[in-house]
Design a protein around this motif. Structure first.
Motif, PDB file in Angstrom:
ATOM      1  N   MET A  97       3.557   6.259 -14.041  1.00  0.00           N
ATOM      2  CA  MET A  97       3.845   4.900 -13.553  1.00  0.00           C
ATOM      3  C   MET A  97       3.820   3.899 -14.704  1.00  0.00           C
ATOM      4  O   MET A  97       4.690   3.043 -14.822  1.00  0.00           O
ATOM      5  CB  MET A  97       2.844   4.500 -12.476  1.00  0.00           C
ATOM      6  N   PHE A  98       2.799   3.998 -15.556  1.00  0.00           N
ATOM      7  CA  PHE A  98       2.692   3.072 -16.679  1.00  0.00           C
ATOM      8  C   PHE A  98       3.851   3.254 -17.647  1.00  0.00           C
ATOM      9  O   PHE A  98       4.451   2.272 -18.106  1.00  0.00           O
ATOM     10  CB  PHE A  98       1.363   3.257 -17.411  1.00  0.00           C
ATOM     11  N   SER A 138       0.785  -1.231   0.000  1.00  0.00           N
ATOM     12  CA  SER A 138       0.000   0.000   0.000  1.00  0.00           C
ATOM     13  C   SER A 138       0.817   1.281   0.000  1.00  0.00           C
ATOM     14  O   SER A 138       0.275   2.336  -0.185  1.00  0.00           O
ATOM     15  CB  SER A 138      -0.937   0.010   1.203  1.00  0.00           C
ATOM     16  N   SER A 139       2.109   1.205   0.213  1.00  0.00           N
ATOM     17  CA  SER A 139       2.883   2.451   0.201  1.00  0.00           C
ATOM     18  C   SER A 139       3.816   2.463  -0.999  1.00  0.00           C
ATOM     19  O   SER A 139       4.508   1.505  -1.275  1.00  0.00           O
ATOM     20  CB  SER A 139       3.685   2.594   1.493  1.00  0.00           C
ATOM     21  N   LEU A 140       3.813   3.564  -1.694  1.00  0.00           N
ATOM     22  CA  LEU A 140       4.640   3.713  -2.885  1.00  0.00           C
ATOM     23  C   LEU A 140       5.683   4.776  -2.593  1.00  0.00           C
ATOM     24  O   LEU A 140       5.362   5.929  -2.395  1.00  0.00           O
ATOM     25  CB  LEU A 140       3.758   4.130  -4.065  1.00  0.00           C
ATOM     26  N   ARG A 141       6.937   4.357  -2.534  1.00  0.00           N
ATOM     27  CA  ARG A 141       8.014   5.298  -2.215  1.00  0.00           C
ATOM     28  C   ARG A 141       8.824   5.594  -3.465  1.00  0.00           C
ATOM     29  O   ARG A 141       8.907   4.790  -4.378  1.00  0.00           O
ATOM     30  CB  ARG A 141       8.910   4.688  -1.136  1.00  0.00           C
ATOM     31  N   ALA A 142       9.447   6.748  -3.472  1.00  0.00           N
ATOM     32  CA  ALA A 142      10.213   7.196  -4.643  1.00  0.00           C
ATOM     33  C   ALA A 142      11.366   6.252  -4.964  1.00  0.00           C
ATOM     34  O   ALA A 142      11.717   6.073  -6.121  1.00  0.00           O
ATOM     35  CB  ALA A 142      10.737   8.597  -4.403  1.00  0.00           C
ATOM     36  N   ASN A 143      11.966   5.607  -3.952  1.00  0.00           N
ATOM     37  CA  ASN A 143      13.106   4.744  -4.237  1.00  0.00           C
ATOM     38  C   ASN A 143      12.709   3.472  -4.981  1.00  0.00           C
ATOM     39  O   ASN A 143      13.562   2.751  -5.468  1.00  0.00           O
ATOM     40  CB  ASN A 143      13.880   4.406  -2.968  1.00  0.00           C
ATOM     41  N   HIS A 144      11.415   3.185  -5.091  1.00  0.00           N
ATOM     42  CA  HIS A 144      10.979   2.056  -5.908  1.00  0.00           C
ATOM     43  C   HIS A 144      11.340   2.256  -7.367  1.00  0.00           C
ATOM     44  O   HIS A 144      11.521   1.305  -8.101  1.00  0.00           O
ATOM     45  CB  HIS A 144       9.456   1.871  -5.817  1.00  0.00           C
ATOM     46  N   VAL A 148       6.534  -3.451  -7.311  1.00  0.00           N
ATOM     47  CA  VAL A 148       6.213  -2.044  -7.562  1.00  0.00           C
ATOM     48  C   VAL A 148       4.918  -1.944  -8.360  1.00  0.00           C
ATOM     49  O   VAL A 148       4.052  -1.113  -8.066  1.00  0.00           O
ATOM     50  CB  VAL A 148       7.371  -1.332  -8.298  1.00  0.00           C
ATOM     51  N   LEU A 149       4.761  -2.809  -9.358  1.00  0.00           N
ATOM     52  CA  LEU A 149       3.534  -2.827 -10.160  1.00  0.00           C
ATOM     53  C   LEU A 149       2.324  -3.156  -9.299  1.00  0.00           C
ATOM     54  O   LEU A 149       1.266  -2.529  -9.416  1.00  0.00           O
ATOM     55  CB  LEU A 149       3.682  -3.825 -11.311  1.00  0.00           C
ATOM     56  N   THR A 171      -2.594   1.045  -5.167  1.00  0.00           N
ATOM     57  CA  THR A 171      -2.799   2.481  -4.959  1.00  0.00           C
ATOM     58  C   THR A 171      -3.916   2.994  -5.862  1.00  0.00           C
ATOM     59  O   THR A 171      -4.752   3.792  -5.436  1.00  0.00           O
ATOM     60  CB  THR A 171      -1.494   3.253  -5.229  1.00  0.00           C
ATOM     61  N   CYS A 172      -3.938   2.538  -7.104  1.00  0.00           N
ATOM     62  CA  CYS A 172      -5.015   2.934  -8.025  1.00  0.00           C
ATOM     63  C   CYS A 172      -6.372   2.489  -7.501  1.00  0.00           C
ATOM     64  O   CYS A 172      -7.358   3.214  -7.595  1.00  0.00           O
ATOM     65  CB  CYS A 172      -4.790   2.324  -9.405  1.00  0.00           C
ATOM     66  N   PHE A 173      -6.416   1.290  -6.974  1.00  0.00           N
ATOM     67  CA  PHE A 173      -7.667   0.736  -6.463  1.00  0.00           C
ATOM     68  C   PHE A 173      -8.217   1.587  -5.314  1.00  0.00           C
ATOM     69  O   PHE A 173      -9.407   1.820  -5.217  1.00  0.00           O
ATOM     70  CB  PHE A 173      -7.434  -0.700  -5.984  1.00  0.00           C
TER      71      PHE A 173
END
Length: 185
Positions: free
Chosen positions: A63-64, A19-25, A81-82, A88-90
């Motif tokens: 992202m895409f 559930s968390s998207l960080r920049a380092n991904h 990451v995907l 996150t979109c959901f």
């Protein structure tokens, strides 16, 4: 429609731990280099769903654009990451809203651009959002009201700095905005 997107994302059974998207991904120097071709079928299916979402959700475009580069060489890290992106979109999906502009003499086109600069490779990924708004609303960042177009693209030229990347993003956005300028004239 929202229900169709819900069905697509629910069918993936993505766990909340993503559930968390960080920049380092998204940094190229911090990922596992081991390509696993067994992940290709699952990755392709999920990137296809993200691709469809990027046509209906402007915030997914970057992202895409980034993750689709790894379809033929998937790694476990980018699959995670995907999954995070889809989760996150959901949970944060927004609806595109179109509000009529009453005074046709006061129509404004609003352009938002951004660039993601890769210092290691000296490349940039640029994107834009074009909105049609009333002159009174100009300068107020509304979510996704009257969005006409959005796009993201990897620029295949060497870029020296983040400032240059931002200027290229602005040029990219203005280039595509001319279509709407001529349409409104």
């Amino acid at each position: 429609s929202r229900s169709y997107i819900d069905k697509l994302l629910t069918s993936l059974n993505i766990e909340p731990k993503y559930s968390s998207l960080r920049a380092n991904h998204f940094s190229d120097d911090k990922y596992d280099n081991e390509i696993d071709l067994n992940l290709q079928k699952e990755y392709s299916k999920k990137i296809g769903i993200l691709g469809w979402l990027s046509r209906t959700q402007p915030q997914v475009c970057f992202m895409f654009s980034f993750l689709s580069c790894y379809t033929h060489k998937p790694t476990y890290h980018f699959l995670k990451v995907l999954n995070t992106c889809l989760y996150t979109c959901f949970n944060n999906m927004s609806i595109l809203v179109y509000v009529p502009v009453k005074d046709l003499n006061r129509i404004c086109l609003e352009l938002w651009t951004d660039a993601a600069y890769n210092r290691k490779k000296h490349t940039t990924r640029v994107g834009y959002i074009v909105k049609c708004i009333n002159h009174v609303c100009s300068g107020v960042r509304s979510s996704y009201i009257n969005v006409l177009d959005w796009r993201s693209k990897l620029i295949k030229m060497k870029v020296a700095s983040t400032t240059a990347a931002e200027l290229i993003a602005l040029k990219f956005g203005i280039k595509y905005m001319y279509v709407y300028i001529h349409f409104l004239q």
